[in-house]
Design a protein around this motif. Structure first.
Motif, PDB file in Angstrom:
ATOM      1  N   TYR A  33     -14.697 -19.781 -30.251  1.00 60.05           N
ATOM      2  CA  TYR A  33     -14.297 -21.014 -30.916  1.00 60.05           C
ATOM      3  C   TYR A  33     -15.423 -22.032 -30.821  1.00 60.05           C
ATOM      4  N   TRP A  34     -15.517 -22.883 -31.829  1.00 65.34           N
ATOM      5  CA  TRP A  34     -16.391 -24.052 -31.782  1.00 65.34           C
ATOM      6  C   TRP A  34     -15.527 -25.301 -31.916  1.00 65.34           C
ATOM      7  N   TYR A  35     -15.817 -26.293 -31.067  1.00 63.73           N
ATOM      8  CA  TYR A  35     -15.149 -27.592 -31.108  1.00 63.73           C
ATOM      9  C   TYR A  35     -16.229 -28.682 -31.104  1.00 63.73           C
ATOM     10  N   ARG A  36     -15.859 -29.852 -31.569  1.00 66.29           N
ATOM     11  CA  ARG A  36     -16.745 -31.019 -31.524  1.00 66.29           C
ATOM     12  C   ARG A  36     -16.020 -32.141 -30.799  1.00 66.29           C
ATOM     13  N   PRO A  43     -11.693 -32.880 -27.683  1.00 66.66           N
ATOM     14  CA  PRO A  43     -12.375 -31.955 -28.597  1.00 66.66           C
ATOM     15  C   PRO A  43     -11.537 -31.703 -29.848  1.00 66.66           C
ATOM     16  N   GLU A  44     -12.242 -31.546 -30.980  1.00 72.44           N
ATOM     17  CA  GLU A  44     -11.580 -31.215 -32.239  1.00 72.44           C
ATOM     18  C   GLU A  44     -12.054 -29.847 -32.707  1.00 72.44           C
ATOM     19  N   PHE A  45     -11.124 -29.033 -33.143  1.00 70.20           N
ATOM     20  CA  PHE A  45     -11.409 -27.671 -33.582  1.00 70.20           C
ATOM     21  C   PHE A  45     -12.295 -27.676 -34.816  1.00 70.20           C
ATOM     22  N   LEU A  46     -13.309 -26.804 -34.812  1.00 68.86           N
ATOM     23  CA  LEU A  46     -14.177 -26.637 -35.984  1.00 68.86           C
ATOM     24  C   LEU A  46     -13.950 -25.282 -36.645  1.00 68.86           C
ATOM     25  N   MET A  89     -20.845 -33.982 -28.884  1.00 67.09           N
ATOM     26  CA  MET A  89     -20.977 -32.804 -28.023  1.00 67.09           C
ATOM     27  C   MET A  89     -20.342 -31.636 -28.757  1.00 67.09           C
ATOM     28  N   TYR A  90     -21.081 -30.549 -28.896  1.00 68.10           N
ATOM     29  CA  TYR A  90     -20.558 -29.355 -29.550  1.00 68.10           C
ATOM     30  C   TYR A  90     -20.234 -28.324 -28.470  1.00 68.10           C
ATOM     31  N   THR A 115     -23.384 -28.526 -26.070  1.00 69.28           N
ATOM     32  CA  THR A 115     -24.689 -28.987 -26.547  1.00 69.28           C
ATOM     33  C   THR A 115     -24.516 -30.406 -27.030  1.00 69.28           C
ATOM     34  N   ARG A 116     -25.260 -31.327 -26.419  1.00 69.39           N
ATOM     35  CA  ARG A 116     -25.189 -32.743 -26.827  1.00 69.39           C
ATOM     36  C   ARG A 116     -26.206 -32.980 -27.935  1.00 69.39           C
TER      37      ARG A 116
END
Lengths: 120, 114
Positions: A33-36, A43-46, A89-90, A115-116
């Motif tokens: 999963y990737w979130y931002r 965090p928000e789901f990407l 932040m990813y 990752t910032r």
């Protein structure tokens, strides 16, 4: 089990440049999963992969964003023509799907250090 | 659309105090709920996961409860320590199928004073 790793940990770029982030999940985890996360927010789901298939993308993922998981192991997230609003932040997470090789799992998501990204 | 709320946004307590962090969600049809800890500038550490069929989970000084019908979860921290200072986030997963994304609250920033 070395945990989820992300590279780079920090990235500073100028507006309009392209950036690419990498995520290495926990070995044998089939979901990624990737979130931002922006300051002061959760965090928000990407987007989300099961093995190499990208199964869901959030509407937050504009056309400038693309994610891949070519062999069902590591994943990359690319942002083209970065904007200042992309600064965040990813976070990457991985999980062992509920049914995997006949094992049951709670499908707990384990997160990497993130990752910032700073876009100037 | 699922919304997760955590109030208050920040909390300061003296060391040794027992405390309760609250989380509420609008759609009670969840698959599970997970509590995370986040230290400043770092990623998330999973603390506890409660399946929708469970009422609580315990790990050391932490106890999380779930009342699905009322859309609430609490994280209980016993005998708080300065090392517990961090942001605590709760997240819900809606579906047990292929869609396993988490919806997060904004978190509660806890400060434990020595």
């Amino acid at each position: 089990d070395t945990g989820v790793s992300q590279d780079p940990r920090h990235k500073i770029t100028k507006r309009g440049q392209n950036v690419t982030f990498r995520c290495d999940p926990i070995s044998e985890h089939n979901r990624l999963y990737w979130y931002r996360q922006t300051l002061g927010q959760g965090p928000e789901f990407l987007t989300y992969f099961q093995n190499e298939a990208q199964l869901e993308k959030s509407r937050l993922l504009s056309d400038r964003f693309s994610a891949e998981r070519p062999k069902g192991s590591f994943s990359t997230l690319e942002i083209q023509r970065t904007e200042q609003g992309d600064s965040a932040m990813y976070l990457c997470a991985s999980s062992l799907g509920v049914l995997h090789h006949l094992k049951t799992s709670t499908d707990t998501q384990y997160f990497g250090p993130g990752t910032r990204l700073t876009v100037l | 659309k699922q919304e997760v709320t955590q109030i208050p946004a920040a909390l300061s307590v003296p060391e040794g105090e027992n405390l309760v962090l609250n989380c509420s969600f609008t759609d009670s049809a969840i698959y599970n709920l997970q509590w995370f800890r986040q230290d400043p500038g770092k990623g998330l550490t999973s603390l506890l996961l409660i399946q929708s069929s469970q009422r609580e989970q315990t790990s050391g000084r932490l106890n999380a409860s779930l009342d699905k019908s009322s859309g609430r979860s609490t994280l209980y921290i016993a005998a708080s320590q300065p090392g517990d200072s961090a942001t605590y986030l709760c997240a819900v997963r809606q579906s047990g199928g292929a869609n396993s994304k988490l919806t997060f609250g904004k978190g509660i920033t806890l400060s434990v004073r020595p």
